[in-house]
Design a protein around this motif. Structure first.
Motif, short mmCIF file in Angstrom:
data_model
loop_
_atom_site.label_atom_id
_atom_site.label_comp_id
_atom_site.label_asym_id
_atom_site.label_seq_id
_atom_site.Cartn_x
_atom_site.Cartn_y
_atom_site.Cartn_z
N PRO A 217 14.08 11.97 36.33
CA PRO A 217 14.68 11.39 35.13
C PRO A 217 14.62 12.35 33.96
CG PRO A 217 12.51 10.45 35.51
CD PRO A 217 12.82 11.29 36.72
N LEU A 218 15.48 12.13 32.99
CA LEU A 218 15.49 12.95 31.79
C LEU A 218 14.35 12.55 30.87
CD1 LEU A 218 19.31 12.97 30.99
CD2 LEU A 218 17.99 14.68 32.24
N ASP A 219 13.72 13.54 30.23
CA ASP A 219 12.63 13.24 29.31
C ASP A 219 13.20 12.75 27.96
OD1 ASP A 219 13.43 15.48 27.83
OD2 ASP A 219 11.77 16.73 28.50
N ALA A 220 12.31 12.42 27.02
CA ALA A 220 12.72 11.82 25.76
C ALA A 220 13.63 12.74 24.96
CB ALA A 220 11.49 11.45 24.94
N SER A 221 13.38 14.04 25.00
CA SER A 221 14.22 14.99 24.27
C SER A 221 15.64 14.98 24.81
CB SER A 221 13.63 16.40 24.36
OG SER A 221 12.38 16.47 23.71
N TRP A 222 15.76 15.04 26.12
CA TRP A 222 17.08 14.98 26.74
C TRP A 222 17.77 13.66 26.43
CZ3 TRP A 222 20.81 17.50 29.35
CH2 TRP A 222 20.54 18.79 29.82
N GLN A 223 17.05 12.57 26.53
CA GLN A 223 17.65 11.26 26.27
C GLN A 223 18.17 11.16 24.84
OE1 GLN A 223 14.86 8.20 27.38
NE2 GLN A 223 14.62 9.01 29.45
N ARG A 224 17.47 11.79 23.92
CA ARG A 224 17.91 11.78 22.53
C ARG A 224 19.26 12.48 22.38
NH1 ARG A 224 13.42 13.20 20.75
NH2 ARG A 224 13.71 15.44 20.44
N ILE A 225 19.44 13.62 23.07
CA ILE A 225 20.70 14.35 23.00
C ILE A 225 21.82 13.57 23.69
CG2 ILE A 225 21.89 16.44 23.79
CD1 ILE A 225 20.06 16.81 21.35
N VAL A 226 21.53 13.02 24.85
CA VAL A 226 22.53 12.24 25.58
C VAL A 226 23.02 11.06 24.74
CG1 VAL A 226 22.86 10.72 27.57
CG2 VAL A 226 21.74 12.95 27.88
N ALA A 227 22.09 10.39 24.08
CA ALA A 227 22.47 9.25 23.24
C ALA A 227 23.25 9.70 22.01
CB ALA A 227 21.22 8.48 22.81
N ALA A 228 22.81 10.80 21.37
CA ALA A 228 23.48 11.27 20.16
C ALA A 228 24.92 11.69 20.42
CB ALA A 228 22.69 12.45 19.56
N PHE A 229 25.18 12.26 21.60
CA PHE A 229 26.51 12.77 21.91
C PHE A 229 27.33 11.81 22.77
CE2 PHE A 229 24.73 17.38 21.65
CZ PHE A 229 24.59 17.23 20.28
N GLY A 230 26.78 10.64 23.11
CA GLY A 230 27.52 9.66 23.89
C GLY A 230 27.83 10.11 25.30
N TRP A 231 26.85 10.74 25.94
CA TRP A 231 27.07 11.33 27.26
C TRP A 231 26.56 10.48 28.42
CZ3 TRP A 231 25.32 17.06 26.04
CH2 TRP A 231 26.35 17.71 25.36
N GLN A 232 26.00 9.31 28.15
CA GLN A 232 25.39 8.54 29.23
C GLN A 232 26.40 8.13 30.30
OE1 GLN A 232 21.95 7.98 29.60
NE2 GLN A 232 22.73 7.51 31.65
N ALA A 233 27.58 7.70 29.89
CA ALA A 233 28.59 7.27 30.86
C ALA A 233 28.97 8.42 31.79
CB ALA A 233 29.82 6.74 30.14
N ALA A 234 29.04 9.63 31.25
CA ALA A 234 29.38 10.79 32.08
C ALA A 234 28.30 11.04 33.12
CB ALA A 234 29.58 12.01 31.20
N LEU A 235 27.03 10.86 32.72
CA LEU A 235 25.94 11.04 33.68
C LEU A 235 25.96 9.94 34.74
CD1 LEU A 235 22.90 12.08 31.47
CD2 LEU A 235 24.07 13.47 33.19
#
Length: 246
Positions: A217-235
């Protein structure tokens, strides 16, 4: 104070698969300083029996790390790696927008960065992009992309060096990257790590010969970037079911 136990992604009588944190060296070597905290030492403190590293990750890289419980299992996994039967999928954030997919075929030297260069190939798939309204240098907007990366070969810091060669430097890379972009991520998103993650590893189990896929799984730093850029659906759209060997 003793170091925190490592997250284990999988274990049985043959294997232990570790979720390696960023910023910790895997083992002692001439390439790292005089640290007193190593992944293999932490693991030996929490898992009984002999342990043998089957492959390596850079200190700055997080994710799936494969460890064998015997020399024979380590040798089997080594053969799979040498024969390129192990699928290694990384996530990376790079500056700019590379093509939707592509390959970098550029020979690389060894860990000393000297001596003869050997063949090195890295493939990528672009999963998502973002454009940020922050002026820097000649540009009013800054572009970044989320990539799934699969190195075909395993040269020293291959992914980092290949994307630097292609002028799509990895964010957070203090050796081969761009300091201005690294600073932007530190200031705006408190990002103090390399955005390179060994996400998924696929191989044949040495005893059962069945295909095995492990995901970190992605750590908290990665999750922060994914959320900020709206990338979760792509993952979410990149399914394990679509990966080779499943």
């Amino acid at each position: 104070m003793s170091a925190a136990p490592l997250p284990l992604l999988y274990q049985d009588d043959a294997l232990v698969v570790v979720d390696k944190p960023a910023g910790i060296a895997v083992h002692r070597s001439n390439l790292v300083g005089a640290d007193d905290d190593y992944v293999i030492d932490r693991l030996r403190a929490q898992v009984e029996g002999p342990l043998y590293l089957a492959h390596r990750l850079d200190r700055a890289t997080s994710g799936v790390l494969l460890v064998a419980r015997s020399r024979e299992i380590a040798a089997d996994l080594g053969r799979q790696l040498m024969e390129r039967r192990v699928h290694k999928h990384y996530l990376a954030v790079v500056r700019g927008w590379p093509e939707e997919s592509g390959s970098i075929d550029h020979p690389l030297s060894g860990a000393s960065l000297k001596g003869p260069a050997k063949e090195a190939r890295t493939h990528w798939q672009r999963l998502a992009t973002t454009e940020i309204a922050i002026a820097m240098g000649r540009y009013e907007q800054q572009r970044y992309a989320l990539l799934q990366v699969e190195p075909e070969t395993g040269r020293y810091q291959q992914i980092r060096r290949h994307f630097a060669h292609a002028s799509h430097h990895l964010v957070g890379d203090t050796t081969h990257g761009r300091g201005d972009h690294n600073r932007l991520f530190r200031i705006h998103w408190s990002m103090h790590r390399l955005l390179l993650h060994a996400w998924r590893l696929g191989f044949a189990h040495p005893l059962t010969l069945q295909p095995l896929w492990i995901e970190a799984p992605l750590d908290a730093s990665w999750q922060r970037i994914v959320a900020a850029f709206g990338w979760q659906a792509a993952l979410d759209a990149v399914s394990v079911a679509s990966t080779p060997g499943t």
